[in-house]
Motif scaffolding. Structure first.
Motif, PDB file in Angstrom:
ATOM      1  N   GLU A  87     -18.880  15.236 -51.269  1.00 27.15           N
ATOM      2  CA  GLU A  87     -17.794  14.250 -51.301  1.00 27.15           C
ATOM      3  C   GLU A  87     -16.633  14.720 -52.176  1.00 27.15           C
ATOM      4  N   MET A  88     -16.929  15.348 -53.298  1.00 28.41           N
ATOM      5  CA  MET A  88     -15.848  15.893 -54.127  1.00 28.41           C
ATOM      6  C   MET A  88     -15.152  17.051 -53.420  1.00 28.41           C
ATOM      7  N   ALA A  89     -15.913  17.799 -52.616  1.00 29.60           N
ATOM      8  CA  ALA A  89     -15.302  18.886 -51.841  1.00 29.60           C
ATOM      9  C   ALA A  89     -14.276  18.317 -50.862  1.00 29.60           C
ATOM     10  N   ILE A  90     -14.613  17.196 -50.246  1.00 32.48           N
ATOM     11  CA  ILE A  90     -13.662  16.536 -49.344  1.00 32.48           C
ATOM     12  C   ILE A  90     -12.433  16.069 -50.116  1.00 32.48           C
ATOM     13  N   GLY A  91     -12.645  15.547 -51.324  1.00 31.00           N
ATOM     14  CA  GLY A  91     -11.524  15.133 -52.163  1.00 31.00           C
ATOM     15  C   GLY A  91     -10.574  16.291 -52.436  1.00 31.00           C
ATOM     16  N   CYS A  92     -11.138  17.465 -52.710  1.00 31.04           N
ATOM     17  CA  CYS A  92     -10.311  18.660 -52.968  1.00 31.04           C
ATOM     18  C   CYS A  92      -9.553  19.091 -51.713  1.00 31.04           C
ATOM     19  N   LEU A  93     -10.211  19.033 -50.559  1.00 31.52           N
ATOM     20  CA  LEU A  93      -9.555  19.389 -49.305  1.00 31.52           C
ATOM     21  C   LEU A  93      -8.419  18.429 -48.981  1.00 31.52           C
ATOM     22  N   GLU A  94      -8.625  17.159 -49.265  1.00 29.45           N
ATOM     23  CA  GLU A  94      -7.571  16.173 -49.024  1.00 29.45           C
ATOM     24  C   GLU A  94      -6.371  16.420 -49.942  1.00 29.45           C
ATOM     25  N   ALA A  95      -6.650  16.814 -51.180  1.00 26.44           N
ATOM     26  CA  ALA A  95      -5.561  17.115 -52.119  1.00 26.44           C
ATOM     27  C   ALA A  95      -4.738  18.297 -51.614  1.00 26.44           C
ATOM     28  N   LEU A  96      -5.410  19.315 -51.093  1.00 23.13           N
ATOM     29  CA  LEU A  96      -4.698  20.475 -50.535  1.00 23.13           C
ATOM     30  C   LEU A  96      -3.833  20.057 -49.345  1.00 23.13           C
ATOM     31  N   THR A  97      -4.414  19.295 -48.431  1.00 24.10           N
ATOM     32  CA  THR A  97      -3.692  18.870 -47.228  1.00 24.10           C
ATOM     33  C   THR A  97      -2.463  18.034 -47.568  1.00 24.10           C
ATOM     34  N   GLU A  98      -2.638  17.086 -48.491  1.00 33.12           N
ATOM     35  CA  GLU A  98      -1.534  16.186 -48.845  1.00 33.12           C
ATOM     36  C   GLU A  98      -0.430  16.893 -49.615  1.00 33.12           C
ATOM     37  N   ASN A  99      -0.720  18.091 -50.107  1.00 40.02           N
ATOM     38  CA  ASN A  99       0.303  18.874 -50.805  1.00 40.02           C
ATOM     39  C   ASN A  99       0.744  20.091 -49.984  1.00 40.02           C
ATOM     40  N   ASP A 100       0.454  20.022 -48.681  1.00 38.14           N
ATOM     41  CA  ASP A 100       0.897  21.051 -47.726  1.00 38.14           C
ATOM     42  C   ASP A 100       0.417  22.457 -48.094  1.00 38.14           C
ATOM     43  N   ILE A 101      -0.828  22.540 -48.549  1.00 37.76           N
ATOM     44  CA  ILE A 101      -1.422  23.835 -48.871  1.00 37.76           C
ATOM     45  C   ILE A 101      -2.579  24.079 -47.914  1.00 37.76           C
ATOM     46  N   ALA A 102      -2.587  25.217 -47.265  1.00 35.35           N
ATOM     47  CA  ALA A 102      -3.654  25.555 -46.316  1.00 35.35           C
ATOM     48  C   ALA A 102      -4.991  25.649 -47.045  1.00 35.35           C
ATOM     49  N   TYR A 103      -6.030  25.094 -46.431  1.00 29.24           N
ATOM     50  CA  TYR A 103      -7.345  25.102 -47.090  1.00 29.24           C
ATOM     51  C   TYR A 103      -7.859  26.524 -47.301  1.00 29.24           C
ATOM     52  N   GLU A 104      -7.394  27.467 -46.481  1.00 23.12           N
ATOM     53  CA  GLU A 104      -7.851  28.851 -46.613  1.00 23.12           C
ATOM     54  C   GLU A 104      -7.424  29.494 -47.931  1.00 23.12           C
ATOM     55  N   LYS A 105      -6.454  28.875 -48.600  1.00 22.58           N
ATOM     56  CA  LYS A 105      -5.960  29.435 -49.868  1.00 22.58           C
ATOM     57  C   LYS A 105      -7.004  29.360 -50.973  1.00 22.58           C
ATOM     58  N   VAL A 106      -7.939  28.399 -50.869  1.00 22.54           N
ATOM     59  CA  VAL A 106      -8.975  28.203 -51.887  1.00 22.54           C
ATOM     60  C   VAL A 106     -10.352  28.254 -51.223  1.00 22.54           C
ATOM     61  N   LYS A 107     -11.200  29.147 -51.710  1.00 24.31           N
ATOM     62  CA  LYS A 107     -12.568  29.212 -51.194  1.00 24.31           C
ATOM     63  C   LYS A 107     -13.371  28.076 -51.806  1.00 24.31           C
ATOM     64  N   LEU A 108     -13.962  27.228 -50.971  1.00 27.57           N
ATOM     65  CA  LEU A 108     -14.563  25.986 -51.456  1.00 27.57           C
ATOM     66  C   LEU A 108     -16.014  25.869 -51.010  1.00 27.57           C
ATOM     67  N   ILE A 109     -16.872  25.461 -51.937  1.00 25.32           N
ATOM     68  CA  ILE A 109     -18.279  25.219 -51.602  1.00 25.32           C
ATOM     69  C   ILE A 109     -18.734  23.907 -52.238  1.00 25.32           C
ATOM     70  N   GLY A 110     -19.484  23.112 -51.482  1.00 31.32           N
ATOM     71  CA  GLY A 110     -20.009  21.841 -51.977  1.00 31.32           C
ATOM     72  C   GLY A 110     -21.502  21.922 -52.243  1.00 31.32           C
ATOM     73  N   PHE A 111     -22.138  20.760 -52.276  1.00 31.13           N
ATOM     74  CA  PHE A 111     -23.582  20.694 -52.536  1.00 31.13           C
ATOM     75  C   PHE A 111     -24.121  19.436 -51.856  1.00 31.13           C
ATOM     76  N   ASP A 112     -25.264  19.554 -51.233  1.00 32.64           N
ATOM     77  CA  ASP A 112     -26.057  18.481 -50.597  1.00 32.64           C
ATOM     78  C   ASP A 112     -26.234  18.693 -49.098  1.00 32.64           C
ATOM     79  N   ASN A 113     -25.233  19.335 -48.434  1.00 35.65           N
ATOM     80  CA  ASN A 113     -25.283  19.482 -46.980  1.00 35.65           C
ATOM     81  C   ASN A 113     -25.442  18.134 -46.296  1.00 35.65           C
ATOM     82  N   ASN A 114     -24.672  17.131 -46.771  1.00 38.00           N
ATOM     83  CA  ASN A 114     -24.657  15.840 -46.106  1.00 38.00           C
ATOM     84  C   ASN A 114     -24.077  15.987 -44.706  1.00 38.00           C
ATOM     85  N   GLN A 115     -24.351  15.030 -43.853  1.00 38.73           N
ATOM     86  CA  GLN A 115     -23.837  15.065 -42.480  1.00 38.73           C
ATOM     87  C   GLN A 115     -22.316  15.180 -42.464  1.00 38.73           C
TER      88      GLN A 115
END
Length: 337
Positions: free
Chosen positions: A257-285
Motif C-alpha cells: 500500500e505504501m508502494a502505491i502511495g509512492c507511485l501516486e506521488a510520482l504520477t501526480e508530479n508528472d514523473i515517470a515511474y521508471e525513474k525510481v526502482k520500487l519494491i513493496g512487501f506482502d504481494n497483496n492482490q
C-alpha cells in the motif's frame, strides 16, 4: 460472524429489547450484524447494549444443544480494517475455518482497554481460542494470557514466555527486508530509501532492520521514512521529497500500500515511474492489479491462514504441536516497478 461487547452484567436480551423499545428479534439481528437494519435502529440498540455492557450468552445456547466450535479473529489496529492485508488474511482464515465446520467471530481492537475482550470471550465460552493479528511489541494483556495458558495463535509477534498453548506465525520479516535491499543493490543503485511500517510492530521493525543490515557497508545513501504502513502517509512524505528535489534511485516500502502511495506521488508530479526502482512487501492482490504492476516480496498467505486455523484447532483439542513457530516462505515477484 458475531460482534459482542464486554460481559460484566447479568442483563438479558429481553431487557435490552425492552429498554431500547424494539422486539427481541430486532435486537438479535443487530447483535448478529444482519443486513437491512436501519442505522438509526442499530445506533439506539447498540447504545443500550454499551450502556448496560450486555454480551450474548452463547455459552448457554451451546449447553442447550450441540456446541458450536467458534474461534475469534482479533485485529489490533487503530486505523480499522482498511488495510488490504487485514481484509485478505481475514477472508482466508474465515474460508479455512468454514472448510472445517468452524464458526468465526471477528472483532476490531482499537484501544488497550478492549484487549481484555479476548480473555472474557474465552472465559465465558463464546470462543474456544483466538487468532490475533496486528499486535505490537508491548502487549501486557497478551503476555498475561500466554502466561496463563490461553489458546492463542498470533501473527508477527515474539514472546519471552514458553507456552504449549500459543502458536506464532511470522512473515519472515527480517529476511524479507534483506531480500528487498539485495534486489535493489543488484540494480546498481546508489541511493535507496525505505518507507518503514510501524516500529512498535514486529513486521515494521524487522523489515527495516533486515533492509538496513543488507545495505550496511555498501556506501549507499539511505533514509528511513515513517510511512506507518499507510498509503496516504507514504504519498504525502514522498510528495514533499519530490518537491524538494530529493528523489532516490530506489525505494523499498514495508508494504504494497505504501508502494502505491509512492507511485501516486510520482504520477501526480508528472514523473515517470521508471525513474525510481520500487519494491513493496506482502504481494497483496492489489500489487498485481495496480498499473504499473508492483515488484514485491511475498509469502504464501493462503498457507499461513491454513496453519493458523489448523494450529488453533489443535490447541483447542489439546493436541501437541511439534514447534510453536511458523515462518512464511519468501519469494520475490519482479514485475514492472
Amino acid at each position: 460472524i458475531i460482534e459482542v461487547k464486554k460481559e460484566v452484567s447479568s442483563i438479558k436480551i429481553d431487557d435490552i429489547a425492552r429498554l431500547a423499545g424494539y422486539s427481541k428479534s430486532t435486537v438479535s439481528k443487530v447483535i448478529n450484524n444482519y443486513p437491512g437494519i436501519p442505522e438509526s435502529t442499530k445506533e439506539k440498540i447498540m447504545k443500550v447494549i454499551k450502556k448496560y455492557e450486555f454480551e450474548p450468552n452463547i455459552q448457554a445456547r451451546n449447553l442447550a444443544g450441540k456446541r458450536d466450535k467458534v474461534i475469534g479473529i482479533f485485529i489490533f489496529d487503530k486505523g480499522g480494517l482498511g488495510s488490504y492485508f487485514f481484509q485478505y488474511i481475514i477472508a482466508l482464515i474465515v474460508e479455512k475455518a468454514e472448510e472445517r465446520g468452524v464458526k468465526v467471530l471477528i472483532s476490531l481492537i482499537k484501544t488497550s482497554e478492549e484487549k481484555i475482550k479476548i480473555k472474557q470471550l474465552i472465559d465465558n465460552g463464546t470462543i474456544q481460542g483466538a487468532i490475533v493479528i496486528g499486535a505490537t511489541l508491548d502487549e501486557p494483556e497478551i503476555e498475561s494470557m500466554i502466561e496463563n495458558e490461553y489458546k492463542l495463535v498470533i501473527f508477527d509477534y515474539r514472546t519471552e514466555h514458553h507456552s504449549k498453548n500459543v502458536f506464532l506465525i511470522n512473515s519472515n520479516n527480517y529476511n524479507g527486508g534483506k531480500l528487498a535491499a539485495k534486489f535493489l543493490l543488484e540494480k546498481g543503485l546508489k541511493s535507496i530509501y525505505h518507507f518503514a511500517g510501524q516500529e512498535n510492530k514486529l513486521a515494521g521493525l524487522e523489515r527495516e532492520e533486515g533492509f538496513l543490515d543488507e545495505l550496511d557497508g555498501n556506501g549507499i545513501v539511505s533514509k528511513v521514512l515513517k510511512g506507518e504502513f499507510q498509503l496516504e502517509i507514504a504519498k504525502k512524505i514522498f510528495t514533499q521529497l519530490i518537491k524538494s528535489g530529493d528523489i532516490p534511485e530506489g525505494i523499498f516500502c514495508a508494504n504494497d500500500e505504501m508502494a502505491i502511495g509512492c507511485l501516486e506521488a510520482l504520477t501526480e508530479n508528472d514523473i515517470a515511474y521508471e525513474k525510481v526502482k520500487l519494491i513493496g512487501f506482502d504481494n497483496n492482490q492489489i500489487s498485481r492489479l495496480y498499473r504499473p504492476r508492483i515488484t514485491t516480496i511475498g509469502y504464501n498467505l493462503d498457507k499461513m491462514a491454513d496453519k493458523a486455523v489448523e494450529a488453533i484447532l489443535k490447541l483447542i483439542a489439546g493436541e501437541k504441536i511439534k514447534t510453536n513457530v511458523y515462518n512464511g516462505e519468501l519469494k520475490l515477484y519482479e514485475r514492472e516497478t
